[in-house]
Write an enzyme that holds these catalytic residues in place. Structure first.
Site, short mmCIF file in Angstrom:
data_model
loop_
_atom_site.label_atom_id
_atom_site.label_comp_id
_atom_site.label_asym_id
_atom_site.label_seq_id
_atom_site.Cartn_x
_atom_site.Cartn_y
_atom_site.Cartn_z
N THR A 28 20.35 -13.63 -24.45
CA THR A 28 21.40 -12.66 -24.16
C THR A 28 22.72 -13.42 -24.20
O THR A 28 22.75 -14.64 -24.13
CB THR A 28 21.23 -12.02 -22.77
OG1 THR A 28 21.27 -13.04 -21.77
CG2 THR A 28 19.91 -11.27 -22.68
N ARG A 56 27.78 -16.60 -16.73
CA ARG A 56 29.00 -16.31 -17.48
C ARG A 56 28.86 -15.08 -18.38
O ARG A 56 29.85 -14.43 -18.72
CB ARG A 56 29.38 -17.53 -18.32
CG ARG A 56 30.63 -17.35 -19.17
CD ARG A 56 30.92 -18.62 -19.96
NE ARG A 56 31.96 -18.42 -20.96
CZ ARG A 56 33.26 -18.53 -20.73
NH1 ARG A 56 33.68 -18.84 -19.53
NH2 ARG A 56 34.14 -18.35 -21.70
N TYR A 57 27.62 -14.77 -18.79
CA TYR A 57 27.42 -13.66 -19.72
C TYR A 57 27.70 -12.30 -19.07
O TYR A 57 27.89 -11.31 -19.76
CB TYR A 57 26.00 -13.66 -20.27
CG TYR A 57 25.61 -14.89 -21.04
CD1 TYR A 57 26.55 -15.85 -21.43
CD2 TYR A 57 24.28 -15.13 -21.38
CE1 TYR A 57 26.18 -16.99 -22.12
CE2 TYR A 57 23.90 -16.26 -22.08
CZ TYR A 57 24.85 -17.19 -22.45
OH TYR A 57 24.48 -18.30 -23.14
N GLY A 58 27.66 -12.27 -17.73
CA GLY A 58 28.01 -11.05 -17.03
C GLY A 58 26.98 -9.95 -17.08
O GLY A 58 27.33 -8.77 -16.93
#
Length: 252
Positions: A28, A56-58
């Site tokens: 992801t 960090r990808y949220g």
């Protein structure tokens, strides 16, 4: 075409601590968005049991919802999360792990069953060895026919570090390569399947990324055929050193 059904376990690679990691996973990212339907399809229809993400990808909360909806027990899943530089240091890292567990609704990533690093080259691993007493179980770096860090792979394997590769399709750049297409035609497969199969046959834990159901299904259909030695050597000859993400060479 061969489809990996949910009841069929993906082959695994054993880490130095004895824990088994599925050799194929789903990545992801903050780039390209997030698709709940795609994650659900991967888990429930394609038998994917390995998800890779990062704070960090949220999308930790979204993955929590997908995992809960899938009905799969935590013990059936391999979940990889990553800390960012702002979380470095023992206490900060510990709290970040706890926060991510809460966000994803799980009790552990192994808080922590296994510890890995990402984008570490040999000199980074050497520096880590000087400062730490624990050798990483996994090193996750960019890996595809155009980017084959063989020296790093040999270093990791000699040190008991499992090599994991992301961007196995070189962000699509390798799919139009005539050599890859020729091998795909030979096997009656797609170029993407050839690249993923090549990576897996090299013993690399491989995490392609997609938000499209048909692509996820395609990427999972890589266990019903074998590339011969000539295929493997030909693909190995495509190395040109290019990076499609970023080059960590000059990172101190």
């Amino acid at each position: 075409m061969y489809l990996l059904p949910p009841t069929l376990s993906c082959p695994t690679v054993q880490l130095s601590n004895g824990v088994e990691i599925p050799i194929l996973g789903l990545g992801t990212s903050h780039d390209g968005g997030y698709s709940h339907d795609a994650i659900m399809y991967a888990l429930t229809d394609c038998g994917i049991r390995h998800l890779d993400t990062a704070k960090r990808y949220g999308c930790e909360e979204k993955l929590r919802d997908a995992i809960k909806e899938s009905g799969l027990p935590r013990s059936d899943l391999w979940l990889t999360n990553k800390l960012w530089p702002g979380d470095y240091g023992y206490k900060a890292a510990q709290q970040a792990c706890i926060d991510s567990c809460r966000a994803m609704g799980v009790e552990y990533f192994g808080v922590c069953r296994a510890i890995g690093v990402s984008n570490f080259l040999v000199h980074h691993l050497e520096q880590l060895k000087e400062d730490c007493s624990v050798v990483p179980h996994v090193n996750q770096v960019e890996y595809h026919p155009y980017q084959q860090p063989k020296g790093l792979m040999e270093y990791c394997r000699s040190g008991g570090i499992v090599f994991e590769g992301y961007s196995p399709l070189a962000k699509g750049q390798v799919l139009n390569n005539p050599v890859v297409q020729q091998i795909a035609k030979k096997h009656g497969r797609t170029a993407a399947q050839i690249c993923i199969r090549w990576s897996i046959q090299n013993g690399v834990v491989t995490i392609p990324k997609s938000t499209k159901k048909n692509r996820i299904q395609e990427n999972c259909q890589v266990f019903g055929f074998q590339l011969d030695e000539e295929d493997m050597a030909t693909l190995g000859g495509l190395q040109d050193g290019r990076h499609v993400t970023w080059d960590p060479t000059n990172v101190d």
